[in-house]
Scaffold this motif. Structure first.
Motif, PDB file in Angstrom:
ATOM      1  N   GLN A   1       0.533  -0.796  -0.029  1.00 18.96           N
ATOM      2  CA  GLN A   1      -0.121  -0.001   0.043  1.00 18.96           C
ATOM      3  C   GLN A   1       1.111   1.251   0.329  1.00 18.96           C
ATOM      4  OE1 GLN A   1      -3.079   0.008  -0.663  1.00 18.96           O
ATOM      5  NE2 GLN A   1      -3.969   1.707  -0.486  1.00 18.96           N
ATOM      6  N   ILE A   2       1.951   1.062   0.633  1.00 17.34           N
ATOM      7  CA  ILE A   2       2.875   2.216   0.867  1.00 17.34           C
ATOM      8  C   ILE A   2       3.146   2.713  -0.829  1.00 17.34           C
ATOM      9  CG2 ILE A   2       5.087   2.768   1.241  1.00 17.34           C
ATOM     10  CD1 ILE A   2       4.780   1.799   4.318  1.00 17.34           C
ATOM     11  N   LYS A   3       3.753   1.658  -1.520  1.00 12.07           N
ATOM     12  CA  LYS A   3       4.135   1.942  -2.531  1.00 12.07           C
ATOM     13  C   LYS A   3       3.304   2.478  -3.748  1.00 12.07           C
ATOM     14  CE  LYS A   3       6.578  -1.785  -3.929  1.00 12.07           C
ATOM     15  NZ  LYS A   3       7.080  -3.126  -3.994  1.00 12.07           N
ATOM     16  N   ARG A   4       2.417   2.363  -3.492  1.00 17.38           N
ATOM     17  CA  ARG A   4       0.647   2.411  -4.472  1.00 17.38           C
ATOM     18  C   ARG A   4       0.243   4.667  -3.661  1.00 17.38           C
ATOM     19  NH1 ARG A   4      -4.285  -1.991  -3.856  1.00 17.38           N
ATOM     20  NH2 ARG A   4      -2.736  -3.115  -4.392  1.00 17.38           N
ATOM     21  N   ILE A   5       0.589   4.503  -2.887  1.00 20.28           N
ATOM     22  CA  ILE A   5       0.270   5.567  -1.801  1.00 20.28           C
ATOM     23  C   ILE A   5       1.232   6.020  -2.738  1.00 20.28           C
ATOM     24  CG2 ILE A   5      -0.198   7.201   0.138  1.00 20.28           C
ATOM     25  CD1 ILE A   5      -1.045   4.515   1.360  1.00 20.28           C
ATOM     26  N   SER A   6       2.761   5.914  -2.830  1.00 22.97           N
ATOM     27  CA  SER A   6       3.820   7.002  -2.518  1.00 22.97           C
ATOM     28  C   SER A   6       3.555   7.242  -4.444  1.00 22.97           C
ATOM     29  CB  SER A   6       5.222   6.727  -2.608  1.00 22.97           C
ATOM     30  OG  SER A   6       5.728   4.578  -2.531  1.00 22.97           O
ATOM     31  N   ASN A   7       2.956   6.610  -5.141  1.00 22.72           N
ATOM     32  CA  ASN A   7       3.233   6.296  -6.477  1.00 22.72           C
ATOM     33  C   ASN A   7       2.079   7.586  -6.934  1.00 22.72           C
ATOM     34  OD1 ASN A   7       5.002   4.332  -7.864  1.00 22.72           O
ATOM     35  ND2 ASN A   7       3.487   3.115  -7.530  1.00 22.72           N
ATOM     36  N   SER A   8       0.767   7.394  -6.267  1.00 20.13           N
ATOM     37  CA  SER A   8       0.346   8.422  -6.766  1.00 20.13           C
ATOM     38  C   SER A   8       0.608   9.838  -5.760  1.00 20.13           C
ATOM     39  CB  SER A   8      -1.646   8.113  -5.835  1.00 20.13           C
ATOM     40  OG  SER A   8      -1.584   7.859  -4.842  1.00 20.13           O
ATOM     41  N   GLN A   9       0.918   9.856  -5.096  1.00 22.54           N
ATOM     42  CA  GLN A   9       1.654  11.057  -4.596  1.00 22.54           C
ATOM     43  C   GLN A   9       2.181  11.593  -5.482  1.00 22.54           C
ATOM     44  OE1 GLN A   9       1.039  12.473  -0.839  1.00 22.54           O
ATOM     45  NE2 GLN A   9      -0.502  11.949  -1.603  1.00 22.54           N
ATOM     46  N   ARG A  10       2.896  11.013  -6.329  1.00 21.34           N
ATOM     47  CA  ARG A  10       4.164  11.145  -6.888  1.00 21.34           C
ATOM     48  C   ARG A  10       3.577  12.082  -8.571  1.00 21.34           C
ATOM     49  NH1 ARG A  10       7.782   7.199  -7.305  1.00 21.34           N
ATOM     50  NH2 ARG A  10       8.768   7.660  -5.480  1.00 21.34           N
ATOM     51  N   THR A  11       2.695  11.391  -8.499  1.00 22.84           N
ATOM     52  CA  THR A  11       1.904  11.778  -9.905  1.00 22.84           C
ATOM     53  C   THR A  11       1.230  12.889  -9.825  1.00 22.84           C
ATOM     54  OG1 THR A  11       0.810  10.251  -8.858  1.00 22.84           O
ATOM     55  CG2 THR A  11       1.494   9.921 -10.821  1.00 22.84           C
TER      56      THR A  11
END
Lengths: 239, 297
Positions: free
Chosen positions: B154-164
């Motif tokens: 989930q951290i990976k998903r959150i940080s990916n969406s935060q990056r975008t």
């Protein structure tokens, strides 16, 4: 659960706690002093720290908590372990104490203790168990417990108290780990070596204090609100 | 990386009793022969588990600790009656030097034993042992162990969406970094708490906490477990008798005691050696068996 049933469970956990605190721990210290000529500090302290956690565990086990409470504590301890992973690039800068303290403040002293103690066990399953595990369990557990007590008197709302608590917990954690370190050097405890260990660990103590204060100030409100919301929405930890 | 081990396949309770007793004895017995046996046995077991090369790496890693402890003891402690030389009018005694060496050996062997413990006692075994005595806490630990990979994902998903969204920073000063990480943590907490309630409700719906429900365990207690367990318990008993009869006690201060090499004392040393190298014997036996079976094909 009927009131009578509850009372019986409370009595049982009280008996377990009382026998651990009043009989087993003194007995082990007495054995350490008498039989082993007071020379096995490391082993005795290892056992005593572990036993000190038992009353809290026994009370929780006897209470038969509901699945929602179990999951809540489990999530909070997992978060503190994962928090160690998120901040892996900053050594010593870990949110474990802060998350434990916030759990204690919002879900009560008992949950605080359990979150702290279980975080130690779980994170050491990943990072390696060792003789330091009981010391971490007891220290983090008690820090969570203290935060819970403080918030019972509405003290944790105060920013100054939070900062003081963060510094206090950083120092306490460091001091406890220094005890473990001194004991592991030669199996004995001398104040001389303890002072040396404290001085050697000073940079870490400072990082612990700073990280605790930063995390508490930044996380206290947001996590607190989330926990309050879950508590209200699903009726958690009402007893 | 650890290779498949024969000792590992025994029942967790047997494994746990073995590790608890050896670590206890290592912390407890300061007799030099006992310490040497414990160190050698832990190194042997570790080498069968992770190979000689990894063992050497671990040994290099523990060297600083060994040196620190063995040097710091004579510097701090001036007990003992045989001064070797003087530093600033403080005697460096033979006894405290030897005591420092003994303590360093103890710490290093405890570290090696715990390394073996961490390799062999995986989390499922840990939960198998404590599932009966502390069922709820064991449940919490097991849920958490499942949650960790989920949260990481989930951290990976959150940080990916935060990056975008342009809100995640790998660069910048520490404060910015910490702030963006804290935002991730905060999002993660909301998700995890909501999700946990679902899990809890589904547990309740499936009858968690009702009477007469059993817990699943993949481990069976076989005949071979009984055999190994009785051997371990017998050896533990012999060692306790040896300790009561003072064969394993040793004094470093004020002067070092003699090492007893009588027949009876040797018997106790050998029984301790047997206890500590038991897993290594099992590994080697199983290895030989495998070699002979392979050659028959």
């Amino acid at each position: 659960m009927s009131a009578k049933f509850k009372k019986r469970y409370n009595k049982r956990s009280l008996i377990i706690s009382a026998s651990v605190i009043l009989l087993i721990i003194p007995a082990i210290i007495a054995i350490g002093v008498k039989l082993f000529n007071d020379r096995k500090y490391n082993l005795i302290s290892f056992i005593v720290t572990f036993l000190a956690c038992i009353p809290f565990f026994a009370k929780f086990e006897q209470r038969k908590p509901r699945p929602r409470e179990i999951l809540c504590i489990s999530v909070m301890s997992t978060l503190s372990v994962v928090g160690r992973l998120i901040f892996v690039m900053l050594p010593g800068f870990k949110p474990v104490t802060a998350i434990t303290a916030i759990t204690g403040a919002f879900l009560g002293p008992e949950s605080g203790f359990l979150t702290g103690a279980l975080s130690a066990i779980i994170s050491n399953i990943y990072y390696g168990q060792g003789p330091w595990t009981p010391f971490q369990m007891l220290t983090w557990g008690l820090l969570g417990f203290i935060a819970g007590i403080l918030s019972k008197f509405n003290l944790m709302e105060n920013k100054i108290v939070i900062i003081l608590y963060g510094i206090f917990s950083g120092i306490v954690f460091s001091l406890m780990m220094d005890i473990w370190f001194v004991l592991s050097i030669d199996g004995l405890f001398t104040w001389e070596q303890y002072y040396m260990a404290i001085i050697a660990a000073l940079p870490f103590t400072i990082i612990y204090c700073i990280s605790n204060v930063v995390f508490l100030l930044l996380l206290y409100r947001p996590i607190g609100e989330k926990l309050e919301r879950v508590k209200l929405k699903y009726g958690l930890m009402q007893n | 990386m650890m290779k498949a081990s024969a000792f590992e396949s025994y029942h967790p309770i047997v494994l746990f009793i073995f590790f608890a007793s050896t670590i206890f004895f290592t912390m407890f017995l300061t007799h030099p022969i006992y310490l040497a046996i414990s160190l050698a046995a832990s190194a042997l077991l570790l080498s069968t588990l992770i190979g000689l090369k990894e063992l050497l790496k671990t040994t290099l890693y523990t060297m600083p600790i060994f040196l620190l402890i063995s040097i710091s003891n004579p510097v701090f402690s001036h007990r003992g009656v045989t001064p070797l030389f003087y530093i600033n009018y403080n005697p460096i005694t033979l006894e405290s030097t030897l005591y420092g060496l003994a303590m360093a050996t103890m710490i290093v062997s405890i570290m090696l034993w715990f390394r073996c413990y961490n390799l062999i006692m995986t989390s499922d075994k840990f939960i198998c042992i404590f599932g009966n005595t502390i069922p709820i806490l064991a449940l919490i630990i097991s849920i958490s162990l499942r949650l960790i990979p989920r949260l990481k994902d989930q951290i990976k998903r959150i940080s990916n969406s935060q990056r975008t969204l342009g809100m995640y920073t790998d660069t910048g000063n520490i404060l910015e970094k910490v702030k963006s990480r804290i935002r991730i943590l905060s999002i993660l907490i909301t998700w995890a708490l909501e999700n946990s309630i679902d899990t809890a409700d589904s547990m309740k719906a499936r009858g968690y906490g009702l009477k007469n429900r059993t817990t699943f365990s993949i481990f069976k207690f076989d005949k071979r477990d009984i055999v190994l367990l009785s051997i371990i318990l017998l050896l533990i008993l012999i060692n306790i008798i040896g300790e009561i009869q003072k064969y394993s006690s040793y004094h470093y201060y004020p002067y070092i005691s003699n090492i007893d090499l009588s027949l009876k004392a040797t018997f106790y040393y050998i029984s301790y050696l047997l206890l500590t190298i038991l897993p290594t014997i099992i590994e080697i036996k199983e290895d030989l068996k495998w070699q002979s079976l392979k050659s028959k094909i």
